[in-house]
Design an enzyme around this catalytic site. Structure first.
Site, mmCIF file in Angstrom:
data_model
loop_
_atom_site.group_PDB
_atom_site.id
_atom_site.type_symbol
_atom_site.label_atom_id
_atom_site.label_comp_id
_atom_site.label_asym_id
_atom_site.label_seq_id
_atom_site.Cartn_x
_atom_site.Cartn_y
_atom_site.Cartn_z
ATOM 1 N N LYS A 43 0.830 -1.212 0.000
ATOM 2 C CA LYS A 43 0.000 0.000 0.000
ATOM 3 C C LYS A 43 0.864 1.262 0.000
ATOM 4 C CE LYS A 43 -2.167 -0.828 3.870
ATOM 5 N NZ LYS A 43 -1.488 -2.066 4.320
ATOM 6 N N ARG A 64 0.373 -8.508 13.562
ATOM 7 C CA ARG A 64 -0.272 -7.514 12.696
ATOM 8 C C ARG A 64 -1.234 -8.200 11.718
ATOM 9 N NH1 ARG A 64 4.859 -4.965 10.408
ATOM 10 N NH2 ARG A 64 3.583 -3.528 9.234
ATOM 11 N N ARG A 112 12.166 -1.924 10.549
ATOM 12 C CA ARG A 112 11.179 -1.430 11.522
ATOM 13 C C ARG A 112 11.030 -2.432 12.657
ATOM 14 N NH1 ARG A 112 5.956 0.435 8.141
ATOM 15 N NH2 ARG A 112 4.972 -0.688 9.852
HETATM 16 P P1 AMP Z 1 1.597 0.775 9.067
HETATM 17 O O1 AMP Z 1 2.828 1.549 8.753
HETATM 18 O O2 AMP Z 1 0.397 1.213 8.300
HETATM 19 O O3 AMP Z 1 1.807 -0.721 8.999
HETATM 20 O O4 AMP Z 1 1.250 1.095 10.611
HETATM 21 C C1 AMP Z 1 2.161 0.801 11.636
HETATM 22 C C2 AMP Z 1 1.445 0.760 12.973
HETATM 23 O O5 AMP Z 1 0.862 2.037 13.249
HETATM 24 C C3 AMP Z 1 0.281 -0.216 13.064
HETATM 25 O O6 AMP Z 1 0.700 -1.539 13.337
HETATM 26 C C4 AMP Z 1 -0.519 0.389 14.213
HETATM 27 O O7 AMP Z 1 0.108 0.143 15.460
HETATM 28 C C5 AMP Z 1 -0.379 1.883 13.925
HETATM 29 N N1 AMP Z 1 -1.460 2.340 13.013
HETATM 30 C C6 AMP Z 1 -1.324 2.804 11.746
HETATM 31 N N2 AMP Z 1 -2.502 3.128 11.212
HETATM 32 C C7 AMP Z 1 -3.433 2.852 12.162
HETATM 33 C C8 AMP Z 1 -4.845 2.941 12.209
HETATM 34 N N3 AMP Z 1 -5.565 3.386 11.169
HETATM 35 N N4 AMP Z 1 -5.463 2.567 13.364
HETATM 36 C C9 AMP Z 1 -4.762 2.136 14.432
HETATM 37 N N5 AMP Z 1 -3.433 1.996 14.443
HETATM 38 C C10 AMP Z 1 -2.757 2.352 13.319
#
Ligand code: AMP
Length: 215
Positions: free
Chosen positions: A13, A166, A155
């Protein structure tokens, strides 16, 4: 155009939101990036969310919705936007529905094995945020960004236990959004199992007005 990119972690994404955003001239709004920025900046929000993120859990809806509301109010989002990683729960989607009109939701489809392979090999530049993969997109010099010379890192939530967590959280809390947006007639299924160029072509086709597709 107001778009949502929906899909499990590791579906691509972020990479695709960058490409499509540049092509359409609209900002990519990644809640994950915004949270990571607050963690790096040591803000109050950052302190609250760091442990939650490291575990692979979701940040509470109220904090997340407030963050997105603030970001969507900035002038660059008035011409359109791509939400990357938001919404992730039904309450977030309901809240979003009150803030903005959504034109389409790209549903990135990819299997668990591919997700695990992609995320465990992912490396990110500390300085410019460029994304690499140890097998698929290796940097010319190991550990160093081709673009800016910055240091590449993994990360903390790309460790195997956090990846599994996740994925589990995605299935439980985010997958119901597929039905939610399909019912609204907004969902576009995208096969995200191959390379980014293949995925990009499908997104372009999915976003083309149906009249153009026929002609
Ligand atoms: P991502 O980079 O999108 O994988 O997001 C990394 C982490 O940020 C996720 O595993 C959540 O802990 C937090 N996070 C990101 N977007 C959201 C969301 N829309 N709702 C809740 N937590 C989020």
């Amino acid at each position: 155009m107001n778009l949502i990119f929906l899909g499990p972690p590791g579906a691509g994404k972020g990479t695709l939101a960058g490409l499509v955003g540049r092509e359409y001239g609209i900002p990519q709004i990644s809640t994950g990036d915004l949270f990571r920025e607050s963690v790096r900046g040591g803000t109050e929000l950052g302190r609250k969310v760091k442990q939650i993120m490291d575990r692979g859990d979701l940040v509470p809806d109220d904090l997340t919705v407030a963050l997105v509301k603030e970001r969507l109010a900035l002038p660059d989002a008035h011409q359109g936007f791509i939400l990357d990683g938001f919404p992730r729960t039904i309450p977030q989607a309901d809240a979003l529905g009150k803030i903005a009109r959504i034109d389409a939701v790209a549903n990135f489809q990819v299997d668990d094995e591919t997700v695990i392979r992609r995320l465990s090999g992912r490396r990110i530049c500390r300085k410019c945020g460029a994304i690499y993969h140890v097998e698929n997109i290796p940097p010319q010099v190991e550990g160093v960004c081709d673009r800016c010379g910055g240091e590449l890192y993994t990360r903390s939530d790309d460790q195997i236990d956090a990846i599994r967590k996740r994925l589990q959280v995605y299935k439980q809390q985010t997958e119901p959004l597929i039905r939610y947006y399909r019912k609204k007639g907004l969902l576009r299924d995208i096969d995200a199992s191959a390379d980014p160029e293949h995925t990009l072509q499908q997104i372009r086709a999915a976003l083309r007005p149906s009249g153009e597709q026929a002609g």
